[in-house]
Design an enzyme around this catalytic site. Structure first.
Site, PDB file in Angstrom:
ATOM      1  N   GLN A  16       0.475  -9.148  -0.991  1.00 48.72           N
ATOM      2  CA  GLN A  16      -0.645  -9.701  -0.210  1.00 48.72           C
ATOM      3  C   GLN A  16      -1.967  -9.667  -0.973  1.00 48.72           C
ATOM      4  OE1 GLN A  16      -1.621  -9.029   3.923  1.00 48.72           O
ATOM      5  NE2 GLN A  16      -1.108  -6.916   3.381  1.00 48.72           N
ATOM      6  N   ASN A 108       4.727   6.491  -3.095  1.00 49.63           N
ATOM      7  CA  ASN A 108       4.039   5.742  -4.163  1.00 49.63           C
ATOM      8  C   ASN A 108       3.670   6.575  -5.389  1.00 49.63           C
ATOM      9  OD1 ASN A 108       4.094   3.351  -2.715  1.00 49.63           O
ATOM     10  ND2 ASN A 108       2.073   3.657  -1.798  1.00 49.63           N
ATOM     11  N   GLY A 133      -3.699   0.828  -5.002  1.00 45.83           N
ATOM     12  CA  GLY A 133      -2.541   1.296  -4.221  1.00 45.83           C
ATOM     13  C   GLY A 133      -2.812   2.663  -3.603  1.00 45.83           C
ATOM     14  N   ASP A 162     -14.702   0.623   1.338  1.00 48.07           N
ATOM     15  CA  ASP A 162     -15.403   1.487   2.290  1.00 48.07           C
ATOM     16  C   ASP A 162     -16.919   1.263   2.193  1.00 48.07           C
ATOM     17  OD1 ASP A 162     -12.847   2.829   2.842  1.00 48.07           O
ATOM     18  OD2 ASP A 162     -13.075   3.520   0.784  1.00 48.07           O
ATOM     19  N   HIS A 190     -10.708   7.904  -0.188  1.00 43.51           N
ATOM     20  CA  HIS A 190     -10.469   6.681   0.596  1.00 43.51           C
ATOM     21  C   HIS A 190      -9.481   7.043   1.713  1.00 43.51           C
ATOM     22  CE1 HIS A 190      -9.719   2.592   1.769  1.00 43.51           C
ATOM     23  NE2 HIS A 190      -8.447   2.675   1.445  1.00 43.51           N
TER      24      HIS A 190
HETATM   25  P1  NAD Z   1       2.302  -5.691  -0.379  1.00 46.47           P
HETATM   26  O1  NAD Z   1       3.491  -4.961   0.109  1.00 46.47           O
HETATM   27  O2  NAD Z   1       1.963  -7.016   0.215  1.00 46.47           O
HETATM   28  O3  NAD Z   1       2.397  -5.892  -1.951  1.00 46.47           O
HETATM   29  C1  NAD Z   1       2.686  -4.858  -2.813  1.00 46.47           C
HETATM   30  C2  NAD Z   1       3.447  -5.441  -3.977  1.00 46.47           C
HETATM   31  O4  NAD Z   1       3.620  -4.430  -4.928  1.00 46.47           O
HETATM   32  C3  NAD Z   1       4.845  -5.949  -3.610  1.00 46.47           C
HETATM   33  O5  NAD Z   1       4.994  -7.293  -4.028  1.00 46.47           O
HETATM   34  C4  NAD Z   1       5.783  -5.001  -4.348  1.00 46.47           C
HETATM   35  O6  NAD Z   1       6.962  -5.644  -4.806  1.00 46.47           O
HETATM   36  C5  NAD Z   1       4.888  -4.574  -5.504  1.00 46.47           C
HETATM   37  N1  NAD Z   1       5.261  -3.295  -6.116  1.00 46.47           N
HETATM   38  C6  NAD Z   1       5.776  -2.194  -5.531  1.00 46.47           C
HETATM   39  N2  NAD Z   1       6.009  -1.244  -6.442  1.00 46.47           N
HETATM   40  C7  NAD Z   1       5.640  -1.752  -7.631  1.00 46.47           C
HETATM   41  C8  NAD Z   1       5.658  -1.250  -8.958  1.00 46.47           C
HETATM   42  N3  NAD Z   1       6.124  -0.022  -9.229  1.00 46.47           N
HETATM   43  N4  NAD Z   1       5.190  -2.030  -9.941  1.00 46.47           N
HETATM   44  C9  NAD Z   1       4.726  -3.270  -9.682  1.00 46.47           C
HETATM   45  N5  NAD Z   1       4.708  -3.816  -8.450  1.00 46.47           N
HETATM   46  C10 NAD Z   1       5.144  -3.048  -7.429  1.00 46.47           C
HETATM   47  O7  NAD Z   1       1.071  -4.665  -0.242  1.00 46.47           O
HETATM   48  P2  NAD Z   1      -0.490  -5.000  -0.311  1.00 46.47           P
HETATM   49  O8  NAD Z   1      -0.964  -5.323   1.056  1.00 46.47           O
HETATM   50  O9  NAD Z   1      -0.762  -5.934  -1.420  1.00 46.47           O
HETATM   51  O10 NAD Z   1      -1.068  -3.545  -0.642  1.00 46.47           O
HETATM   52  C11 NAD Z   1      -0.825  -2.929  -1.872  1.00 46.47           C
HETATM   53  C12 NAD Z   1      -1.393  -1.507  -1.854  1.00 46.47           C
HETATM   54  O11 NAD Z   1      -2.820  -1.532  -1.753  1.00 46.47           O
HETATM   55  C13 NAD Z   1      -0.905  -0.652  -0.696  1.00 46.47           C
HETATM   56  O12 NAD Z   1      -0.635   0.668  -1.166  1.00 46.47           O
HETATM   57  C14 NAD Z   1      -2.092  -0.626   0.235  1.00 46.47           C
HETATM   58  O13 NAD Z   1      -2.099   0.493   1.092  1.00 46.47           O
HETATM   59  C15 NAD Z   1      -3.217  -0.580  -0.774  1.00 46.47           C
HETATM   60  N6  NAD Z   1      -4.565  -0.920  -0.279  1.00 46.47           N
HETATM   61  C16 NAD Z   1      -5.613  -0.171  -0.759  1.00 46.47           C
HETATM   62  C17 NAD Z   1      -6.904  -0.453  -0.356  1.00 46.47           C
HETATM   63  C18 NAD Z   1      -8.070   0.373  -0.860  1.00 46.47           C
HETATM   64  O14 NAD Z   1      -9.185   0.181  -0.348  1.00 46.47           O
HETATM   65  N7  NAD Z   1      -7.905   1.262  -1.824  1.00 46.47           N
HETATM   66  C19 NAD Z   1      -7.130  -1.503   0.529  1.00 46.47           C
HETATM   67  C20 NAD Z   1      -6.046  -2.251   0.987  1.00 46.47           C
HETATM   68  C21 NAD Z   1      -4.758  -1.941   0.581  1.00 46.47           C
HETATM   69  C1  LMR Z   2      -7.670  -0.158   3.995  1.00 42.75           C
HETATM   70  O1  LMR Z   2      -8.556   0.674   4.013  1.00 42.75           O
HETATM   71  O2  LMR Z   2      -7.749  -1.242   4.618  1.00 42.75           O
HETATM   72  C2  LMR Z   2      -6.448   0.079   3.134  1.00 42.75           C
HETATM   73  O3  LMR Z   2      -6.515   1.315   2.513  1.00 42.75           O
HETATM   74  C3  LMR Z   2      -5.178  -0.102   3.875  1.00 42.75           C
HETATM   75  C4  LMR Z   2      -4.933   1.037   4.837  1.00 42.75           C
HETATM   76  O4  LMR Z   2      -3.823   1.569   4.834  1.00 42.75           O
HETATM   77  O5  LMR Z   2      -5.852   1.390   5.582  1.00 42.75           O
END
Ligand code: NAD
Ligand code: LMR
Length: 328
Positions: A16, A108, A133, A162, A190
Site C-alpha cells: 500500500q 517484523n 515498517g 506524527d 512512534h
Molecule cells: P502492506 O502489507 O500493504 O505492504 C507491505 C509490503 O511489504 C507487502 O507487499 C509485503 O509483501 C512486503 N514485505 C514484507 N516483508 C518484506 C521483506 N522482508 N522484504 C521486502 N518486502 C517485504 O503494508 P503497508 O500498509 O504498505 O505498511 C507497511 C509497513 O509500514 C507496516 O509495518 C505498517 O505498520 C508501517 N507503517 C508505518 C508508519 C509510520 O508512521 N512509521 C505509517 C504507516 C504504516
Molecule cells: C500509523 O501511525 O498510521 C501507522 O503506524 C500504522 C499504524 O499501525 O498505526
C-alpha cells in the site's frame, strides 16, 4: 539534465505505502526536480508479490517520468541495496484492528536484522536509511545494530507522520494555516506514548500555546488524538494509513537530503545523549537539517509534565530494545 542519478531502494514496493510512494519519488518530489533516480525495488520472493511488483513497474514506465533513470526489481536485499544512496525500509506487516504496533516486533523484527546486514555489506557508505515498517523506532535500531560498518547516524525512523498529524490538529484548533506552524516536535516512540509538544510552537511568530491556552485540551484531546491516529485510521479504513505515511516518508527524506532552512522537523534518530536519552536509543527529536546532516535542537526547557511524558515513551523504547536482544 546534468546531475548523476542516485540510487533509491524501497522495500515492500508492491504494498500500500509503496504504491503511494514510488510515483512521487520518480517525479522528483523527494530529492528535487533536477535529480534523476534509479529505483531498486525489493519484494518478498512470493510469486504474487513479485507479480504485483511487475504491475507497479509497468505503471511507473507508463508515467514516462523524465527523472526516472532506471528501475530494478529484486527479491534479495543484497541486490536491492547494492550501492544504494537512500533506503526506505517499508516492507513488513502492518497491524490490524485491536493490535498495538509493538506486537509487530515478533513478526517484523527479524526482517531488519537481514536488511541491516545487507545494507552493511553493499550499500553506499553514505546511505541515508529511513525505517517506516512498524514498530519503526525499534526496527531502525535493529537495522542500525546489524550494520556496524555504517555510521549509526545514517539510520532513522519515521516520526514525521506524527509531526504532520500534530501540525494539522493545531491548525484546525487555531484556525491558522498548517504551513505557518513552526517549532513543533514529537518526542520518542512512534506509538501512543509519543509526546507531541507544542510548547515552543509559533504561528507567524506568535505562541501557539498562548493562542490555545487550554492545558486540558492538550492532555485530554490533542495528545490522545495524535497518539491514537493510526488506530483511528485502521478502524475507519480497515487498513493502516498509506498515502499519509508515504507523504511523511517523502517529507522526511527530502528535508534530510535538501535541508530545512532552519525550520524544525521531527526525526527518529539514534540519541547522542541529548535531553538525557541514553545513547543509541532511536528517539523522536526536534531537528534541523543542512548539507545532508540533521542536528538536534538543543537547549529546550523540559518541564515536569514533559519529563514525565518523555520518561514514559523512553521506557517503552528501552523495553522494546531489551525484547530484541536475541536478534542482534
Ligand atoms: P502492506 O502489507 O500493504 O505492504 C507491505 C509490503 O511489504 C507487502 O507487499 C509485503 O509483501 C512486503 N514485505 C514484507 N516483508 C518484506 C521483506 N522482508 N522484504 C521486502 N518486502 C517485504 O503494508 P503497508 O500498509 O504498505 O505498511 C507497511 C509497513 O509500514 C507496516 O509495518 C505498517 O505498520 C508501517 N507503517 C508505518 C508508519 C509510520 O508512521 N512509521 C505509517 C504507516 C504504516
Ligand atoms: C500509523 O501511525 O498510521 C501507522 O503506524 C500504522 C499504524 O499501525 O498505526
Amino acid at each position: 539534465m546534468s546531475k548523476k542519478p542516485v540510487r533509491v531502494a524501497v522495500t515492500g514496493a508492491a504494498g500500500q505505502i509503496g504504491y503511494a510512494l514510488l510515483f512521487r519519488i520518480a517525479s522528483g518530489e523527494m530529492l528535487g526536480k533536477d535529480q534523476p533516480v534509479i529505483l531498486q525495488l525489493l519484494e518478498i520472493p512470493d510469486e504474487k508479490a513479485q507479480n504485483a511488483l511487475k504491475g507497479v513497474i509497468m505503471e511507473l514506465e507508463d508515467c514516462a517520468f523524465p527523472l526516472l533513470a532506471g528501475i530494478e526489481a529484486h527479491s534479495d536485499p543484497m541486490q536491492a541495496f547494492k550501492d544504494t544512496d537512500y533506503a526506505l525500509l517499508v516492507g513488513s506487516r502492518p497491524r490490524g484492528p485491536g493490535m498495538e504496533r509493538a506486537e509487530l516486533l515478533a513478526i517484523n523484527g527479524a526482517i531488519f536484522t537481514t536488511q541491516g546486514k545487507a545494507l552493511n555489506a553493499v550499500a553506499s557508505r553514505n546511505v541515508k536509511v529511513l525505517v517506516v515498517g512498524n514498530p519503526a523506532n525499534t526496527n531502525a535500531y535493529i537495522a542500525m545494530k546489524s550494520a556496524p560498518d555504517l555510521p549509526a547516524k545514517n539510520f532513522t525512523a519515521m516520526l514525521r507522520l506524527d509531526h504532520n498529524r500534530a501540525a494539522s490538529q493545531l491548525a484546525a484548533k487555531t484556525g491558522k494555516a498548517v504551513a505557518d506552524i513552526e517549532k513543533l516536535t514529537v518526542w520518542g516512540n512512534h506509538s501512543p506514548t509519543m509526546y507531541a509538544d507544542y510548547r515552543f510552537a509559533t504561528i507567524g511568530g506568535a505562541s501557539v500555546k498562548g493562542m490555545i491556552n487550554d492545558e486540558t485540551w492538550n492532555r485530554e484531546t490533542f495528545l490522545p488524538t495524535v497518539g491514537k491516529r493510526g488506530a483511528a485510521i485502521i478502524a475507519a479504513r480497515g487498513l493502516s494509513s498509506a498515502a499519509s505515511a508515504a507523504n511523511a516518508a517523502i517529507d522526511h527524506m527530502r528535508d534530510w537530503a535538501l535541508g530545512t532552512n532552519g525550520k524544525w522537523v521531527t526525526m527518529g534518530i539514534p540519541s547522542d545523549g541529548s535531553y538525557g536519552i541514553p545513547k543509541e536509543v532511536m528517539f523522536g527529536y526536534p531537528v534541523t537539517c543542512e548539507g545532508g546532516e540533521y542536528k538536534i535542537v538543543q537547549g529546550l526547557e523540559i518541564d515536569a509534565f514533559s519529563q514525565e511524558c518523555i520518561n514514559k515513551t523512553l521506557k517503552e523504547l528501552t523495553d522494546e530494545q531489551d525484547g530484541v536482544k536475541h536478534l542482534l
